[in-house]
Design a protein around this motif. Sequence first.
Motif, short mmCIF file in Angstrom:
data_model
loop_
_atom_site.label_atom_id
_atom_site.label_comp_id
_atom_site.label_asym_id
_atom_site.label_seq_id
_atom_site.Cartn_x
_atom_site.Cartn_y
_atom_site.Cartn_z
N MET A 1 -15.42 4.11 -0.80
CA MET A 1 -13.50 4.06 -0.32
C MET A 1 -12.70 4.75 -0.95
O MET A 1 -11.38 5.09 -1.18
N GLY A 2 -13.23 4.39 -3.13
CA GLY A 2 -12.20 4.64 -3.71
C GLY A 2 -12.67 3.85 -4.32
O GLY A 2 -14.06 3.67 -5.65
N VAL A 3 -11.78 3.14 -5.87
CA VAL A 3 -11.70 2.63 -7.24
C VAL A 3 -10.71 1.27 -6.79
O VAL A 3 -9.85 1.01 -6.14
N LYS A 4 -11.80 -0.08 -7.80
CA LYS A 4 -10.88 -1.28 -7.70
C LYS A 4 -11.21 -2.00 -9.09
O LYS A 4 -11.94 -1.86 -9.63
N THR B 1 -7.84 4.45 -2.71
CA THR B 1 -8.46 5.13 -2.44
C THR B 1 -9.12 6.64 -2.63
O THR B 1 -8.27 7.17 -3.21
N ALA B 2 -9.13 7.14 -1.78
CA ALA B 2 -10.35 8.52 -2.45
C ALA B 2 -8.80 9.46 -1.37
O ALA B 2 -8.80 10.30 -2.77
N SER B 3 -8.18 8.86 -1.43
CA SER B 3 -7.14 10.15 -0.78
C SER B 3 -5.86 9.16 -1.38
O SER B 3 -4.71 10.07 -0.31
N GLU B 4 -6.13 8.86 -2.24
CA GLU B 4 -4.55 8.45 -2.93
C GLU B 4 -3.90 7.68 -2.84
O GLU B 4 -2.77 7.55 -2.97
N VAL C 1 1.22 -1.24 -0.47
CA VAL C 1 0.13 0.20 0.27
C VAL C 1 0.99 1.55 -0.08
O VAL C 1 1.53 1.34 0.95
N VAL C 2 0.74 2.19 -1.34
CA VAL C 2 1.67 2.60 -1.37
C VAL C 2 0.76 4.61 -1.68
O VAL C 2 -0.41 4.38 -2.17
N ALA C 3 1.25 5.52 -1.45
CA ALA C 3 0.52 6.20 -1.98
C ALA C 3 0.49 6.98 -3.35
O ALA C 3 2.48 6.37 -3.88
N ARG C 4 0.06 7.32 -4.35
CA ARG C 4 0.41 7.76 -5.32
C ARG C 4 1.61 7.77 -5.56
O ARG C 4 2.11 7.99 -6.98
N GLN C 5 2.11 9.40 -5.02
CA GLN C 5 2.99 10.28 -5.49
C GLN C 5 4.42 9.51 -5.17
O GLN C 5 5.54 9.35 -5.45
N ASP C 6 4.30 8.44 -4.04
CA ASP C 6 5.48 7.26 -4.11
C ASP C 6 5.54 6.18 -4.44
O ASP C 6 6.75 5.51 -4.40
N ILE C 7 4.85 5.30 -5.74
CA ILE C 7 5.19 4.66 -6.05
C ILE C 7 6.44 4.59 -6.93
O ILE C 7 7.22 3.72 -6.81
N SER C 8 7.29 5.64 -7.18
CA SER C 8 8.52 5.46 -8.67
C SER C 8 9.49 5.33 -7.77
O SER C 8 10.41 5.05 -8.29
N THR C 9 9.44 5.47 -5.57
CA THR C 9 10.05 6.11 -5.13
C THR C 9 10.43 4.11 -4.42
O THR C 9 11.51 3.54 -4.47
N GLU C 10 9.24 3.64 -4.16
CA GLU C 10 9.03 2.75 -3.24
C GLU C 10 8.92 1.06 -3.91
O GLU C 10 9.18 0.55 -3.28
#
Length: 164
Positions: free
Chosen positions: A132-135, A62-65, A22-31
Amino acid sequence: MTNYQAIVKENAEKSYAALRKVVARQDISTEMPPLIGTLINLLDKENININGDCFFRYLSCTASEQMVVEIGFPIEKTDSQSESIEFSSFPAGKYLSVIHSGDYKNLGDAHMYLEDFSKSNNFTLDESKTDMGVKWGCRVEFYITEPDVTPIEEWKTEVLFLLK
């Protein structure tokens, strides 16, 4: 935005091994990329052979990215029971596909293109929206070229969205 050419293709079910995070959208490229070596080592220990290109599969957002993302490799079906590795498969079905060329930082353009293309051409993506968001049924990027040995302008990534 790059000049993309979307196609619809039929894919058979394909087994894979992955690590999930589980990762924040903006952290995908680093994590996520550092997990590639970890997964390769785990597969080696289990004597599981890689059978295709590295991928990122996006399971939900999720709605919070916050996104659930898998990094993995296609494999032959296995009976391994490793607690560290996720074993699953890409579902058989029709996929909307596009090839992205160049730097990964612009891969979002390919995703937006497929979203827009599906809407303007009356394709229904396999996804479900909740409070909660999208699956997603299957949303994946296959990294066709190896960035360590290929000049950045020649990188190729196939982006696929499963259709209903």
